[in-house]
Write a protein that holds these residues in place. Structure first.
Motif, PDB file in Angstrom:
ATOM      1  N   ALA A  90      10.338 -22.373  11.028  1.00 14.15           N
ATOM      2  CA  ALA A  90      10.538 -21.745  12.113  1.00 14.15           C
ATOM      3  C   ALA A  90      11.976 -21.660  12.640  1.00 14.15           C
ATOM      4  O   ALA A  90      12.857 -22.564  12.221  1.00 14.15           O
ATOM      5  N   GLN A  91      12.564 -20.448  13.035  1.00 18.88           N
ATOM      6  CA  GLN A  91      13.785 -20.256  13.635  1.00 18.88           C
ATOM      7  C   GLN A  91      13.714 -19.982  14.973  1.00 18.88           C
ATOM      8  O   GLN A  91      12.797 -19.655  15.602  1.00 18.88           O
ATOM      9  N   PRO A  92      14.837 -20.472  15.659  1.00 17.78           N
ATOM     10  CA  PRO A  92      14.708 -20.476  17.402  1.00 17.78           C
ATOM     11  C   PRO A  92      14.872 -19.038  17.614  1.00 17.78           C
ATOM     12  O   PRO A  92      15.431 -18.004  16.973  1.00 17.78           O
ATOM     13  N   ALA A  93      13.876 -18.459  18.602  1.00 11.72           N
ATOM     14  CA  ALA A  93      13.595 -17.186  19.013  1.00 11.72           C
ATOM     15  C   ALA A  93      14.676 -16.891  20.029  1.00 11.72           C
ATOM     16  O   ALA A  93      15.372 -17.811  20.649  1.00 11.72           O
ATOM     17  N   ARG A  94      15.569 -15.764  19.822  1.00 12.31           N
ATOM     18  CA  ARG A  94      16.646 -15.485  20.361  1.00 12.31           C
ATOM     19  C   ARG A  94      16.237 -14.753  21.776  1.00 12.31           C
ATOM     20  O   ARG A  94      15.824 -13.578  21.380  1.00 12.31           O
ATOM     21  N   LEU A  95      16.372 -15.200  22.841  1.00 12.38           N
ATOM     22  CA  LEU A  95      15.941 -14.721  24.031  1.00 12.38           C
ATOM     23  C   LEU A  95      16.995 -14.105  24.901  1.00 12.38           C
ATOM     24  O   LEU A  95      18.104 -14.872  24.845  1.00 12.38           O
TER      25      LEU A  95
ATOM     26  N   LEU B  86      11.550  -8.319  18.647  1.00  9.93           N
ATOM     27  CA  LEU B  86      10.192  -7.758  19.042  1.00  9.93           C
ATOM     28  C   LEU B  86      10.464  -6.441  20.116  1.00  9.93           C
ATOM     29  O   LEU B  86      10.062  -6.660  21.267  1.00  9.93           O
ATOM     30  N   ASN B  87      11.005  -5.516  19.432  1.00 10.88           N
ATOM     31  CA  ASN B  87      11.453  -4.083  20.326  1.00 10.88           C
ATOM     32  C   ASN B  87      10.203  -3.176  19.964  1.00 10.88           C
ATOM     33  O   ASN B  87       9.360  -3.337  19.069  1.00 10.88           O
ATOM     34  N   ALA B  88      10.278  -2.109  20.870  1.00 10.70           N
ATOM     35  CA  ALA B  88       9.152  -1.111  20.439  1.00 10.70           C
ATOM     36  C   ALA B  88       9.051  -0.690  19.018  1.00 10.70           C
ATOM     37  O   ALA B  88       7.947  -0.502  18.360  1.00 10.70           O
ATOM     38  N   ALA B  89      10.288  -0.221  18.559  1.00 11.29           N
ATOM     39  CA  ALA B  89      10.334   0.213  17.055  1.00 11.29           C
ATOM     40  C   ALA B  89       9.657  -0.778  15.921  1.00 11.29           C
ATOM     41  O   ALA B  89       9.082  -0.210  15.063  1.00 11.29           O
ATOM     42  N   ALA B  90      10.191  -2.139  16.242  1.00  5.98           N
ATOM     43  CA  ALA B  90       9.527  -3.236  15.290  1.00  5.98           C
ATOM     44  C   ALA B  90       7.980  -3.328  15.556  1.00  5.98           C
ATOM     45  O   ALA B  90       7.397  -3.251  14.377  1.00  5.98           O
ATOM     46  N   LEU B  91       7.360  -3.148  16.832  1.00  2.56           N
ATOM     47  CA  LEU B  91       6.075  -3.185  16.814  1.00  2.56           C
ATOM     48  C   LEU B  91       5.373  -1.944  16.463  1.00  2.56           C
ATOM     49  O   LEU B  91       4.098  -1.965  16.058  1.00  2.56           O
TER      50      LEU B  91
ATOM     51  N   GLY C 164       4.197  -0.355  12.072  1.00  2.80           N
ATOM     52  CA  GLY C 164       2.844  -0.296  11.439  1.00  2.80           C
ATOM     53  C   GLY C 164       2.780  -1.110  10.344  1.00  2.80           C
ATOM     54  O   GLY C 164       1.659  -1.282   9.596  1.00  2.80           O
ATOM     55  N   ARG C 165       3.405  -2.283   9.905  1.00  2.00           N
ATOM     56  CA  ARG C 165       3.304  -3.111   8.789  1.00  2.00           C
ATOM     57  C   ARG C 165       2.652  -4.565   9.446  1.00  2.00           C
ATOM     58  O   ARG C 165       3.079  -4.889  10.201  1.00  2.00           O
ATOM     59  N   ALA C 166       1.493  -4.992   8.351  1.00  2.00           N
ATOM     60  CA  ALA C 166       1.009  -6.039   9.178  1.00  2.00           C
ATOM     61  C   ALA C 166       1.749  -7.365   8.903  1.00  2.00           C
ATOM     62  O   ALA C 166       2.670  -7.593   8.070  1.00  2.00           O
ATOM     63  N   GLU C 167       1.744  -8.264   9.713  1.00  2.00           N
ATOM     64  CA  GLU C 167       2.451  -9.396   9.822  1.00  2.00           C
ATOM     65  C   GLU C 167       1.888 -10.419  10.774  1.00  2.00           C
ATOM     66  O   GLU C 167       1.493 -10.293  11.633  1.00  2.00           O
ATOM     67  N   THR C 168       1.852 -11.893  10.485  1.00  2.00           N
ATOM     68  CA  THR C 168       1.288 -12.879  11.083  1.00  2.00           C
ATOM     69  C   THR C 168       2.539 -13.714  11.733  1.00  2.00           C
ATOM     70  O   THR C 168       3.387 -14.102  10.885  1.00  2.00           O
ATOM     71  N   LEU C 169       2.839 -13.549  13.003  1.00  2.00           N
ATOM     72  CA  LEU C 169       3.667 -14.355  13.700  1.00  2.00           C
ATOM     73  C   LEU C 169       3.179 -15.756  14.302  1.00  2.00           C
ATOM     74  O   LEU C 169       2.349 -15.654  14.916  1.00  2.00           O
TER      75      LEU C 169
ATOM     76  N   VAL D  76      10.030 -19.190  16.250  1.00  2.00           N
ATOM     77  CA  VAL D  76       8.989 -18.196  15.817  1.00  2.00           C
ATOM     78  C   VAL D  76       9.304 -18.011  14.098  1.00  2.00           C
ATOM     79  O   VAL D  76      10.496 -18.181  13.628  1.00  2.00           O
ATOM     80  N   THR D  77       8.003 -18.034  13.479  1.00  2.00           N
ATOM     81  CA  THR D  77       7.915 -17.744  12.012  1.00  2.00           C
ATOM     82  C   THR D  77       7.212 -16.505  11.882  1.00  2.00           C
ATOM     83  O   THR D  77       6.290 -16.104  12.280  1.00  2.00           O
ATOM     84  N   GLY D  78       7.917 -15.732  10.872  1.00  2.00           N
ATOM     85  CA  GLY D  78       6.883 -14.455  10.345  1.00  2.00           C
ATOM     86  C   GLY D  78       6.732 -14.379   8.943  1.00  2.00           C
ATOM     87  O   GLY D  78       6.511 -15.289   8.317  1.00  2.00           O
ATOM     88  N   GLY D  79       6.355 -13.266   8.384  1.00  2.00           N
ATOM     89  CA  GLY D  79       6.198 -12.971   7.137  1.00  2.00           C
ATOM     90  C   GLY D  79       7.159 -12.098   6.367  1.00  2.00           C
ATOM     91  O   GLY D  79       7.033 -11.590   5.453  1.00  2.00           O
ATOM     92  N   GLY D  80       8.404 -12.236   7.003  1.00  2.00           N
ATOM     93  CA  GLY D  80       9.640 -11.469   6.306  1.00  2.00           C
ATOM     94  C   GLY D  80       9.768 -10.245   6.542  1.00  2.00           C
ATOM     95  O   GLY D  80      10.455  -9.406   6.026  1.00  2.00           O
ATOM     96  N   ILE D  81       8.883  -9.800   7.533  1.00  2.00           N
ATOM     97  CA  ILE D  81       8.979  -8.246   7.928  1.00  2.00           C
ATOM     98  C   ILE D  81       9.693  -8.176   9.405  1.00  2.00           C
ATOM     99  O   ILE D  81      10.858  -7.608   9.438  1.00  2.00           O
ATOM    100  N   ARG D  82       9.435  -8.831  10.359  1.00  3.33           N
ATOM    101  CA  ARG D  82       9.929  -8.963  11.654  1.00  3.33           C
ATOM    102  C   ARG D  82      10.685 -10.068  11.895  1.00  3.33           C
ATOM    103  O   ARG D  82      11.915 -10.095  12.575  1.00  3.33           O
TER     104      ARG D  82
END
Length: 356
Positions: free
Chosen positions: A252-257, A162-167, A170-175, A240-246
């Motif tokens: 669900a996979q553990p979020a890497r903090l 979840l960095n600025a480039a990823a956000l 411009g591609r739609a995704e549900t997290l 977190v679970t995504g749609g295969g983009i981010r």
């Protein structure tokens, strides 16, 4: 800076001061921000952690001028100053021990040697003082040496993916986020063509129920925060679970903090040989400078707040009312006053008066 009280016969001004405290915290964090890279990277108290409320800043400034900080904020600032003074003394003692050892040219630290034992003891005391920060300041000072006016120090961290480039992609995704502190899944829809700022506002609103706030730091990168007491639990529970983009779809996979660096890192300080001692001395000197800078910023801002907020007529009236109340006070009144007066001594009063 008017002091409220609950004693009968002593009048005091009350009001809603949360906005003023937040504004004071922002000013203190900004003043201390130049103390080092970690403080620069962290969002100022009361700013990006409250991204959705940015449009209320003019109102906060007006209310601060009208009402001043609350008693709890002033008490927290004074307690933080006491802690910073103690930490400064520990760091200064360690610096002197390190300088002495390097000047003597001892290649190894001998624990049986008085100087070696003293050096290790000084290092342990400085590390212990830093570890006690949360309790010693009641949550008013966070791990980047930023003052939190509400006494709710927070840990700031990044989320891998979840960095600025990823956000900004411009591609739609549900997290979908899951946490042990929430029984339901939290979903955030990132719309097609949405920028990082808008996405962070959505994440901030969605994650607030689990105690996580989101915003942008000074470099424009997403940064998240959680109360210090909740950090350990969050590390092992947020997924977190995504749609295969981010993020991957499916399970669900553990979020890497990744926690942002603390202002001081005594666990990395070593004194086993001369080279380690030199490196530690450099880090201790930088830490000492930062602590002194934050303390001075806090003193100056509290002094300026006192000069603009204290009403001489009110102060004189307060002293008279308090004196009259105590002259005929009951035992219960003295019991109520004892905790407030217990920590007051002559040197502290002289120090505060010298700020005027």
């Amino acid at each position: 800076m008017q002091i409220q009280n609950s004693l009968a016969g002593v009048a005091a001004t009350r009001g809603t001061r949360r906005e003023a405290d937040s504004s004071l915290g922002t000013a203190l964090a900004a003043a201390a921000g130049g103390a080092g890279a970690a403080a620069d990277a962290a969002p100022a108290a009361g700013s990006s952690d409250r991204a959705a409320g940015a449009d209320t800043k003019p109102l906060r400034g007006a209310r601060e001028q009208a009402q001043g900080p609350s008693n709890s904020t002033v008490a927290g600032a004074q307690r933080t100053l006491n802690y910073l003074d103690e930490l400064r003394q520990r760091l200064q003692a360690l610096k002197e021990r390190l300088s002495l050892r390097i000047a003597q040219g001892k290649e190894t630290r001998d624990a049986a040697d008085a100087d070696g034992a003293g050096l290790q003891a000084a290092l342990d005391e400085a590390a212990s003082s830093w570890r006690s920060r949360g309790d010693a300041t009641s949550g008013f000072l966070d791990d980047t040496l930023a003052f939190d006016a509400e006494g709710q120090a927070r840990v700031r961290f990044r989320v891998r993916g979840l960095n600025a480039a990823a956000l900004d992609s411009g591609r739609a995704e549900t997290l979908s986020f899951q946490s042990r502190s929430s029984r339901r899944s939290i979903s955030v829809v990132l719309a097609d063509g949405e920028g990082a700022g808008s996405a962070l506002r959505q994440l901030d609103r969605a994650l607030t129920p689990v105690g996580v706030r989101a915003g942008l730091d000074a470099s424009g990168e997403p940064v998240f925060s959680v109360a210090e007491a909740d950090w350990a639990g969050l590390q092992g529970s947020l997924s977190v679970t995504g749609g295969g983009i981010r993020f991957p779809a499916g399970q669900a996979q553990p979020a890497r903090l990744q926690r942002q660096s603390e202002a001081l890192a005594p666990e990395g300080w070593g004194v086993d040989d001369i080279e380690q001692s030199r490196q530690t001395l450099r880090e201790v000197a930088r830490a000492l400078e930062r602590v002194q800078r934050v303390a001075e910023s806090l003193r100056r801002l509290l002094a300026s707040q006192a000069q603009t907020s204290v009403d001489p007529a009110w102060a004189q009236s307060f002293v008279g009312d308090l004196s009259a109340t105590l002259n005929g006070a009951s035992y219960e009144t003295y019991v109520a006053m004892a905790p407030a007066l217990g920590g007051i001594n002559r040197s502290r009063v002289v120090e505060l008066l010298s700020l005027r």
